[in-house]
Design a protein around this motif. Structure first.
Motif, PDB file in Angstrom:
ATOM      1  N   SER A  56      27.517  41.684  35.656  1.00 26.04           N
ATOM      2  CA  SER A  56      26.817  40.749  34.768  1.00 26.04           C
ATOM      3  C   SER A  56      27.450  40.761  33.384  1.00 26.04           C
ATOM      4  O   SER A  56      27.346  39.811  32.626  1.00 26.04           O
ATOM      5  N   SER A  57      28.103  41.878  33.073  1.00 29.46           N
ATOM      6  CA  SER A  57      28.921  41.980  31.869  1.00 29.46           C
ATOM      7  C   SER A  57      29.823  43.186  32.057  1.00 29.46           C
ATOM      8  O   SER A  57      29.381  44.199  32.603  1.00 29.46           O
ATOM      9  N   ARG A  59      30.652  45.057  29.819  1.00 23.84           N
ATOM     10  CA  ARG A  59      30.310  46.063  28.800  1.00 23.84           C
ATOM     11  C   ARG A  59      29.828  47.385  29.410  1.00 23.84           C
ATOM     12  O   ARG A  59      30.157  48.445  28.925  1.00 23.84           O
ATOM     13  N   TRP A  60      28.997  47.310  30.473  1.00 25.52           N
ATOM     14  CA  TRP A  60      28.336  48.520  30.965  1.00 25.52           C
ATOM     15  C   TRP A  60      29.330  49.596  31.394  1.00 25.52           C
ATOM     16  O   TRP A  60      29.184  50.755  31.034  1.00 25.52           O
ATOM     17  N   ASP A 134      18.895  49.195  25.797  1.00 25.20           N
ATOM     18  CA  ASP A 134      19.271  47.787  25.655  1.00 25.20           C
ATOM     19  C   ASP A 134      18.210  46.798  26.128  1.00 25.20           C
ATOM     20  O   ASP A 134      17.968  45.798  25.481  1.00 25.20           O
ATOM     21  N   ARG A 135      17.617  47.042  27.304  1.00 25.64           N
ATOM     22  CA  ARG A 135      16.599  46.115  27.833  1.00 25.64           C
ATOM     23  C   ARG A 135      15.226  46.762  27.807  1.00 25.64           C
ATOM     24  O   ARG A 135      15.040  47.826  28.413  1.00 25.64           O
ATOM     25  N   ASP A 183      15.431  39.390  32.921  1.00 27.13           N
ATOM     26  CA  ASP A 183      15.876  40.270  31.841  1.00 27.13           C
ATOM     27  C   ASP A 183      15.144  39.854  30.568  1.00 27.13           C
ATOM     28  O   ASP A 183      15.336  38.732  30.084  1.00 27.13           O
ATOM     29  N   ASN A 185      15.717  40.552  27.658  1.00 31.38           N
ATOM     30  CA  ASN A 185      16.676  40.138  26.629  1.00 31.38           C
ATOM     31  C   ASN A 185      17.004  38.652  26.735  1.00 31.38           C
ATOM     32  O   ASN A 185      17.151  37.974  25.729  1.00 31.38           O
ATOM     33  N   TRP A 217      22.390  37.081  35.951  1.00 29.59           N
ATOM     34  CA  TRP A 217      23.562  36.835  35.090  1.00 29.59           C
ATOM     35  C   TRP A 217      24.828  36.685  35.950  1.00 29.59           C
ATOM     36  O   TRP A 217      25.942  37.015  35.504  1.00 29.59           O
ATOM     37  N   ASN A 244      26.084  34.617  27.548  1.00 27.99           N
ATOM     38  CA  ASN A 244      27.044  35.714  27.298  1.00 27.99           C
ATOM     39  C   ASN A 244      28.462  35.269  27.673  1.00 27.99           C
ATOM     40  O   ASN A 244      28.670  34.142  28.179  1.00 27.99           O
ATOM     41  N   ASP A 269      28.895  39.548  23.666  1.00 30.58           N
ATOM     42  CA  ASP A 269      29.427  40.855  24.072  1.00 30.58           C
ATOM     43  C   ASP A 269      30.830  41.118  23.548  1.00 30.58           C
ATOM     44  O   ASP A 269      31.345  42.225  23.703  1.00 30.58           O
ATOM     45  N   LYS A 289      28.082  43.021  19.406  1.00 31.93           N
ATOM     46  CA  LYS A 289      27.038  44.011  19.216  1.00 31.93           C
ATOM     47  C   LYS A 289      27.756  45.371  19.209  1.00 31.93           C
ATOM     48  O   LYS A 289      28.438  45.707  20.177  1.00 31.93           O
TER      49      LYS A 289
HETATM   50  C1  BGC Z   1      22.649  42.553  27.504  1.00 31.33           C
HETATM   51  C2  BGC Z   1      23.917  41.756  27.304  1.00 31.33           C
HETATM   52  C3  BGC Z   1      24.608  41.525  28.643  1.00 31.33           C
HETATM   53  C4  BGC Z   1      23.634  41.010  29.702  1.00 31.33           C
HETATM   54  C5  BGC Z   1      24.261  40.976  31.089  1.00 31.33           C
HETATM   55  C6  BGC Z   1      21.770  41.872  28.539  1.00 31.33           C
HETATM   56  O1  BGC Z   1      20.580  42.567  28.742  1.00 31.33           O
HETATM   57  O2  BGC Z   1      21.967  42.683  26.262  1.00 31.33           O
HETATM   58  O3  BGC Z   1      24.774  42.433  26.412  1.00 31.33           O
HETATM   59  O4  BGC Z   1      25.635  40.590  28.504  1.00 31.33           O
HETATM   60  O5  BGC Z   1      22.484  41.827  29.767  1.00 31.33           O
HETATM   61  O6  BGC Z   1      24.582  42.257  31.521  1.00 31.33           O
END
Ligand code: BGC
Length: 369
Positions: A56-57, A59-60, A134-135, A183, A185, A217, A244, A269, A289
């Protein structure tokens, strides 16, 4: 002393790379190799980090995991990081396993509030502290802390970014790709950007082609959803609010496949792909972020809790529907092609040599990077 510090830094880098290579699996680290800190445990409890997925990203796995691992290693605290790869029952099992293995604190990135609340209730019943990472998990009294960003502000930056990039094009036709409906967020991001773009739709300045949420996502689903939007609107689009960088990239791919011109697309991201899309002119902005700050703040709280201490950090109460969760919320910033240079060198921002590699090199030169 100096030598030791250099060695620690090298070890940390190696560790971070090993963590990335480890991918989705469990990364069992006994905390001995951090070198920087308290000497591996003692009566400090173990910490478990439960990441949501790797798709989904990016980043994780590429940013959060190595930075969290380093924060715990530096403090000499045992931390076990796992990734549920989008599967709620896997995440549940990982939580149970962590508690069986002696975790005293769990950092959770939930896959939705229902499954997150179940994990947290179980943890609480066994005396394990939980930090929502984060969430925010809604409608439970079992989360002790929440560490994230001001997520409505993230959305406002995206909305304002799109307004700035579209400029005064009258009647601009805009598509909206929201994050996962499960989510919290994604709801907050949407509240933020809707507060900026809905007045444009209401006044007739802009026309909304469609507004859809992307389950989990999922970038592949985003591509299909966006293609359907294009189909429905005869390929006419003047801007995309994408929640995102992954969703933004899906829209960009669809535009390219149909050989349509570049239009303003938003993101979030500050991923390598997102920043390269900005350099190439395919994307107009992203939201950066500072994940190092987020990881460090969460690790600091977790470490205090693992030591049985009461954290002393200043927190803001955030209502999750059941109680006010003591929270730390950090500030996001918008990044456009003109401001990329301001963030180069940050450990959680893509590196210039990666951004400007290969075909992107010429574009980097053009924009003075
Ligand atoms: C995060 C984002 C991320 C998204 C998908 C959100 O909860 O804050 O940074 O892009 O989840 O993983």
């Amino acid at each position: 002393m100096r030598r030791k510090r250099i060695w620690s830094a090298a070890a940390a880098v190696t560790l971070a790379m090993a963590s990335i290579a480890a991918g989705c699996g469990d990364d069992d680290d006994d905390g001995d190799s951090g070198g920087g800190g308290g000497g591996g445990g003692g009566d400090v409890g173990k910490v478990a980090v439960l990441l949501p997925d790797s798709k989904s990203s990016v980043r994780w796995e590429t940013v959060d995991r190595p930075l969290l691992q380093k924060a715990f290693d530096d403090a000499g605290v045992d931390a076990d990081i796992s990734n549920a790869e989008g599967d709620k029952s896997t995440q549940q099992q990982q939580a149970e396993q962590a508690i069986t293995n002696g975790a005293k604190v769990i950092l959770l990135v939930n896959l939705d509030s229902g499954s997150g609340a179940a994990i947290e209730a179980n943890a609480k019943s066994q005396g394990v502290k939980v930090i929502d990472y984060d969430r925010l998990t809604l409608d439970t009294d079992a989360n002790d802390y929440y560490v994230s960003f001001d997520n409505e502000k993230v959305g406002q930056l995206q909305g304002q970014g799109l307004v700035d990039c579209v400029g005064n094009k009258a009647g601009a036709q805009i598509a909206v790709l929201n994050g996962s409906p499960t989510d919290n967020n994604a709801t907050l991001f949407k509240n933020g950007y809707d507060s900026v773009i809905n007045p444009k739709f209401d006044s007739g300045d802009w026309k909304e082609i469609d507004d859809q949420s992307v389950p989990d996502w999922d970038n592949q689903k985003a591509l299909t959803i966006f293609e359907q939007m294009l189909q429905k609107n005869n390929n006419k689009v003047d801007g995309v609010l994408a929640a995102n960088d992954g969703l933004g990239n899906a829209a960009i791919s669809a535009l390219k496949q149909r050989k349509l011109p570049q239009v303003p697309v938003t993101g979030q991201d500050a991923t390598l792909e997102g920043i390269q899309n900005i350099v190439n002119g395919d994307q107009c902005m992203t939201v950066y972020k500072a994940i190092k700050k987020e990881a460090d703040a969460a690790a600091k709280l977790a470490i205090a809790l693992a030591k049985g201490e009461k954290p002393t950090d200043t927190t803001t109460p955030i209502d999750n529907g059941t109680h006010k969760v003591p929270s730390i919320l950090l500030e996001p910033v918008a990044v456009t092609k003109d401001t990329i240079k301001d963030y180069l060198g940050e450990v959680d921002f893509p590196k210039k040599e990666d951004i400007c590699a290969g075909k992107v090199a010429a574009k980097c030169k053009e924009i003075g990077l």
